[in-house]
Design an enzyme around this catalytic site. Structure first.
Site, PDB file in Angstrom:
ATOM      1  CB  SER A 152      -0.896   0.013   1.237  1.00 46.06           C
ATOM      2  OG  SER A 152      -1.757  -1.100   1.222  1.00 46.06           O
TER       3      SER A 152
HETATM    4  N1  SAH Z   1      -0.764  -4.554   3.891  1.00 46.79           N
HETATM    5  C1  SAH Z   1      -0.313  -5.160   2.672  1.00 46.79           C
HETATM    6  C2  SAH Z   1      -1.360  -4.981   1.601  1.00 46.79           C
HETATM    7  C3  SAH Z   1      -1.279  -6.021   0.579  1.00 46.79           C
HETATM    8  S1  SAH Z   1      -2.569  -5.943  -0.634  1.00 46.79           S
HETATM    9  C4  SAH Z   1       1.010  -4.589   2.225  1.00 46.79           C
HETATM   10  O1  SAH Z   1       1.246  -3.396   2.482  1.00 46.79           O
HETATM   11  O2  SAH Z   1       1.790  -5.302   1.607  1.00 46.79           O
HETATM   12  C5  SAH Z   1      -3.864  -6.863   0.161  1.00 46.79           C
HETATM   13  C6  SAH Z   1      -3.563  -8.275   0.568  1.00 46.79           C
HETATM   14  O3  SAH Z   1      -4.787  -8.871   0.974  1.00 46.79           O
HETATM   15  C7  SAH Z   1      -3.004  -9.161  -0.543  1.00 46.79           C
HETATM   16  O4  SAH Z   1      -1.799  -9.727  -0.122  1.00 46.79           O
HETATM   17  C8  SAH Z   1      -4.092 -10.211  -0.744  1.00 46.79           C
HETATM   18  O5  SAH Z   1      -3.595 -11.484  -1.100  1.00 46.79           O
HETATM   19  C9  SAH Z   1      -4.752 -10.234   0.625  1.00 46.79           C
HETATM   20  N2  SAH Z   1      -6.108 -10.773   0.631  1.00 46.79           N
HETATM   21  C10 SAH Z   1      -7.084 -10.633  -0.285  1.00 46.79           C
HETATM   22  N3  SAH Z   1      -8.201 -11.281   0.092  1.00 46.79           N
HETATM   23  C11 SAH Z   1      -7.929 -11.855   1.297  1.00 46.79           C
HETATM   24  C12 SAH Z   1      -8.693 -12.662   2.202  1.00 46.79           C
HETATM   25  N4  SAH Z   1      -9.959 -13.037   1.950  1.00 46.79           N
HETATM   26  N5  SAH Z   1      -8.080 -13.076   3.341  1.00 46.79           N
HETATM   27  C13 SAH Z   1      -6.803 -12.716   3.637  1.00 46.79           C
HETATM   28  N6  SAH Z   1      -6.042 -11.951   2.811  1.00 46.79           N
HETATM   29  C14 SAH Z   1      -6.602 -11.527   1.664  1.00 46.79           C
END
Ligand code: SAH
Length: 207
Positions: A52
């Site tokens: 993010s």
């Molecule tokens: N905080 C993270 C954001 C990553 S993007 C960072 O800064 O790197 C969002 C993440 O949510 C992705 O890695 C995706 O795989 C995860 N995600 C999507 N749906 C999900 C679910 N149902 N349960 C757990 N994680 C999920």
């Protein structure tokens, strides 16, 4: 190198600013994007996911208003950057990621950085982490099509759920929902753009 953290007028929590200053964002960014690690925008982390934008991480963390003794749940570990920021501020962090390779890499990276107050789980974040509930704060780092009932249940009295809600790709809003006497008091912060919170573990073909 750009000024770090950037001069964000909306972020005035000194603890949040100190955490952003301390966590080395370049350790969470793939080699080909190293030169952009301290710029204020999202970057790809593989598997179609993104780390993010730092401002959004700072804002969501500030909205959680974590006390040092807080137990916090993060849904969407991704590369683990937001996880590290939470681990700087809270006593214990629980984090759930649906893509097992991302979860594995994040766990190794955060261990290498010396964090020992984070619990990892690979699974579907819609279900939260019932055995560890209630949580003083819950942050969802992917956009939910609707409010996840399990996360509302697992929020402690006085705690906040910070979550982007809206359809995949567009028209998402960031919300802060605080549990007060069992009811949710909701505040809408404004438009955001996140990858979708998927319904469950992906088929390998989706990655
Ligand atoms: N905080 C993270 C954001 C990553 S993007 C960072 O800064 O790197 C969002 C993440 O949510 C992705 O890695 C995706 O795989 C995860 N995600 C999507 N749906 C999900 C679910 N149902 N349960 C757990 N994680 C999920």
């Amino acid at each position: 190198m750009p000024r770090w953290p950037p001069p964000w007028s909306e972020i005035d929590d000194p603890g949040v600013l100190a955490a952003i200053a301390r966590v080395p964002r370049h350790r969470f960014v793939p080699p080909e994007y190293q030169d952009q690690a301290y710029e204020d925008h999202p970057l790809p982390i593989g598997f179609g996911q993104t780390i993010s934008q730092p401002f959004v991480v700072a804002l969501m963390t500030q909205l959680l208003d974590l006390a040092p003794a807080a137990r916090v749940l993060e849904i969407g570990t991704g590369c683990g950057y937001q996880t590290a920021i939470l681990a700087e501020l809270a006593q214990t962090v629980y984090t759930v990621e649906v893509i097992s390779d991302l979860a594995r890499h994040a766990e190794a990276r955060l261990a290498a950085l010396g964090y020992d107050n984070i619990h990892f789980r690979t699974g579907n974040g819609w279900e939260g982490w019932p055995e560890a509930a209630p949580f003083d704060g819950i942050v969802v780092t992917a956009a939910a099509s609707d409010w996840p009932p399990a996360l509302i249940d697992q929020l402690a009295e006085g705690g906040s759920l910070v979550i982007p809600v809206g359809p995949a790709g567009w028209d998402q809003e960031l919300w802060q929902a605080t549990k007060m006497e069992g009811f949710l008091v909701k505040r809408r912060l404004g438009p955001v753009r996140f990858v979708p919170l998927v319904a469950g573990p992906p088929d390998r073909g989706d990655l």
